[in-house]
Design a protein around this motif. Structure first.
Motif, short mmCIF file in Angstrom:
data_model
loop_
_atom_site.label_atom_id
_atom_site.label_comp_id
_atom_site.label_asym_id
_atom_site.label_seq_id
_atom_site.Cartn_x
_atom_site.Cartn_y
_atom_site.Cartn_z
N ASP A 89 -22.47 6.56 14.28
CA ASP A 89 -23.82 7.02 13.97
C ASP A 89 -24.48 6.13 12.92
OD1 ASP A 89 -23.83 9.06 15.77
OD2 ASP A 89 -23.52 10.67 14.32
N ARG A 155 -28.44 12.45 14.44
CA ARG A 155 -28.38 13.89 14.22
C ARG A 155 -29.69 14.42 13.63
NH1 ARG A 155 -25.78 17.77 16.45
NH2 ARG A 155 -23.66 17.24 15.79
N GLU A 158 -32.23 14.59 16.29
CA GLU A 158 -31.94 15.74 17.16
C GLU A 158 -32.47 17.02 16.54
OE1 GLU A 158 -28.03 17.08 19.79
OE2 GLU A 158 -27.75 16.14 17.83
N LEU A 176 -26.67 23.51 18.08
CA LEU A 176 -25.88 22.33 17.75
C LEU A 176 -24.48 22.67 17.24
CD1 LEU A 176 -28.61 20.14 15.96
CD2 LEU A 176 -27.92 20.14 18.37
N ARG A 186 -29.93 19.13 6.69
CA ARG A 186 -30.52 18.13 7.59
C ARG A 186 -32.04 18.26 7.60
NH1 ARG A 186 -25.98 17.21 7.32
NH2 ARG A 186 -26.95 16.22 5.53
#
Length: 213
Positions: A89, A155, A158, A176, A186
């Motif tokens: 990532d 992420r 997303e 998720l 996040r």
């Protein structure tokens, strides 16, 4: 040709050591040092380096966001990520942000010298073990195609997509398979990176960029 280098790392001992290494290399001139991403962005404009050696994890503005902004605001400056993060990532996010090189901090001096001089010539350079991973990412269909928010990790992107679809934090956590706390973190990271003052502003930015459809 002398390559002008800016070093961005929040650890003063590592930064000092890197400055010493670079200053001993022929054809390389250190033009500045930054302790965080915001300072790196500012110095990229005032010191006009050819290459920035960029750590990923720094306070305030991190290396990914700094890389993306430098590539937009100072497109002639090449960024080489120099980090301890070797996960897919991080590598993919750095490439999406516009990094021309990716090295781990365990890299030899010769590898760092080669990376700096190569990216200054317009090439892309990846450290030992990283090149194979990059090829594997491309083979798996993950490309560095333009993203409206290159400073976000996969992420975070997303999470932003789901926010733009109208999901609340609880629904995102279930979708998720994440904890509520992780989702809150996040969301906070995305707000900070997009410089959005509210969730509504974040949604508007995401939908303007084509997310949430």
């Amino acid at each position: 040709m002398t390559v002008r280098v800016l070093v961005a790392d929040d650890h003063p001992v590592f930064r000092a050591g890197m400055l010493t290494v670079l200053e001993d290399l022929p054809g390389i001139e250190v033009v500045g040092q930054a302790a965080d991403g915001r300072e790196a962005i500012e110095l990229a404009g005032t010191r006009q380096p050819d290459v920035v050696l960029m750590d990923l994890r720094m306070p305030d503005v991190g290396g990914l966001e700094a890389t993306a902004r430098i590539r937009v605001e100072h497109p002639s400056v090449a960024v080489v990520v120099l980090t301890m993060d070797s996960d897919d990532d991080s590598i993919f996010a750095a490439l999406r942000a516009g990094a021309r090189g990716y090295l781990l901090k365990e890299a030899d001096v010769s590898d760092i010298e080669r990376a700096v001089t190569s990216v200054a010539r317009g090439e892309a350079v990846f450290g030992a073990g990283i090149a194979e991973r990059v090829l594997a990412l491309f083979a798996a269909g993950r490309t560095t195609a333009a993203s409206p928010f290159p400073q976000l990790t996969p992420r975070e992107l997303e999470v932003l997509e789901l926010i733009a679809q109208g999901l609340d934090n609880g629904a995102i956590a279930r979708r998720l398979v994440l904890s509520d706390k992780t989702v809150r973190n996040r969301v906070s990271d995305v707000l900070a990176k997009l410089h959005a003052r509210s969730r509504a502003e974040m949604v508007a930015l995401a939908r303007d960029a084509g997310l949430g459809g």
